[in-house]
Enzyme design. Sequence first.
Site, PDB file in Angstrom:
ATOM      1  N   CYS A 194       4.441  47.779  43.568  1.00 49.47           N
ATOM      2  CA  CYS A 194       5.438  48.739  43.755  1.00 49.47           C
ATOM      3  C   CYS A 194       4.874  50.005  44.849  1.00 49.47           C
ATOM      4  CB  CYS A 194       6.100  49.037  42.693  1.00 49.47           C
ATOM      5  SG  CYS A 194       7.068  48.004  41.802  1.00 49.47           S
ATOM      6  N   HIS A 239      13.400  43.176  40.702  1.00 47.39           N
ATOM      7  CA  HIS A 239      12.944  43.145  42.092  1.00 47.39           C
ATOM      8  C   HIS A 239      12.184  41.765  42.071  1.00 47.39           C
ATOM      9  CE1 HIS A 239      12.973  47.546  43.350  1.00 47.39           C
ATOM     10  NE2 HIS A 239      14.038  47.039  44.067  1.00 47.39           N
TER      11      HIS A 239
HETATM   12  N1  ARG Z   1      12.031  53.210  39.180  1.00 44.58           N
HETATM   13  C1  ARG Z   1      11.900  52.607  40.649  1.00 44.58           C
HETATM   14  C2  ARG Z   1      13.329  51.988  40.854  1.00 44.58           C
HETATM   15  O1  ARG Z   1      13.664  51.504  39.905  1.00 44.58           O
HETATM   16  C3  ARG Z   1      11.069  51.454  40.616  1.00 44.58           C
HETATM   17  C4  ARG Z   1      10.727  50.611  41.836  1.00 44.58           C
HETATM   18  C5  ARG Z   1       9.655  49.669  41.768  1.00 44.58           C
HETATM   19  N2  ARG Z   1       9.425  49.213  42.933  1.00 44.58           N
HETATM   20  C6  ARG Z   1       9.199  47.705  43.113  1.00 44.58           C
HETATM   21  N3  ARG Z   1       8.752  47.508  44.460  1.00 44.58           N
HETATM   22  N4  ARG Z   1       9.576  46.822  42.323  1.00 44.58           N
HETATM   23  O2  ARG Z   1      13.698  51.898  41.954  1.00 44.58           O
END
Ligand code: ARG
Length: 285
Positions: free
Chosen positions: A278, A178
Site C-alpha cells: 500500500c 483491495h
Molecule cells: N486507509 C486506507 C484506505 O482505506 C488504506 C489503503 C490501503 N492501500 C492499499 N493499497 N491496500 O483507503
Amino acid sequence: MTVLDTRPAPVHARESRPRHYLMCAPTHFAVTYAINPWMDISTPVDAERARLQWEVLRNTYLSLGHRVDVVEPMSGQPDMVFAANGGLTVGGRSYGAKFRFAERAAEAAAFATWLRGSGLTVVEPEHINEGEGDFLALGSMILAGAGFRTDLAAHIEAANAVDRPVVSLELVDPRFYHLDVALAVLDDGNGSAPAEIAYYPGAFSPHSQRTLRDLFPDAIICSEADALVLGLNAVSDGHHVALPTEARDLADALRSRGYLPIPIELDEYMKSGGSVKCCTMELHS
Ligand code: ARG
C-alpha cells in the site's frame, strides 16, 4: 527405454530487476475516519513510530538498488501515504485513480500531477478505481480486483488506458477490500522464471478462486492468519520480497521457493488497513 526422473522440481534461481517506486511521506498520516474494517478512529497512531517505519521501508528499497521517488504529502489527506492507490502505470502510460470515498478524493489529482510531471501520459478515469490497490501488473497482463473499492467498468477502462489485457477477480471479504491485501505478485514472469503469485483464496468469490487456480496452479496459498496480518501486502523485485514481519509462515513459504523475504515492521499502518505494498506505487516500465 524410458528413464523416470524422480528428482524434485528445481527451485528457480531468483533474479531481482531494478524497480522504480513512488512513495509519499507519512507527514499527515493518522486514522481520522473509518473507510475499511481495519480503521478505528479511537486507536491512536504513533506518528513518530510511523515515520521511522516508513523510512526503513524506503531505505530498504534504496539499499536493494531500486529508485524511489516521493510525492509531496498534502495536509488533510491522512491516507496519502498509501501511494499504491494513486494510479496504475505500465509501459509509460498511467491510468489515474478515482477514489471510492470523498475522504480520499483529493489525492487523485496530486498523484496524476506527479505522474504527468515525470513525463508519463495520464489517462483520466471515468470510473471509480483505486490504482494499484486493485490493479496488479503481472508480466503482460493486469490482475484486477472489484467488489469494494474499484468498479468493474474500470477494469475495461484500465485495459484500454495501459493497453494490457485485464483479468477481473471478485473480492468478497470486506477485511480484504483491495486486491493487494488478498494477492501478491512475486515474480512477474518477465525474467527467466514463470509468473508466480501468492494469495488467500477466502478473499475471492468461488469463480475467481477457480480463475486463480487455473491460471496459477503452483501459486503459494496464504493462510487466513497470515493474510490477517496483511502478509500479502508485499513487494517483490523478483528475488527480495518485502513483507510485514508478522507473516512468518508466508516468509517460510517464500524462502522454500527461492525468494529472500525481508520482514518490515509497519504495524502503525495496519491500523489503517495498509502495509508494504500500500505504501508503494510501482512505475512498471
Ligand atoms: N486507509 C486506507 C484506505 O482505506 C488504506 C489503503 C490501503 N492501500 C492499499 N493499497 N491496500 O483507503
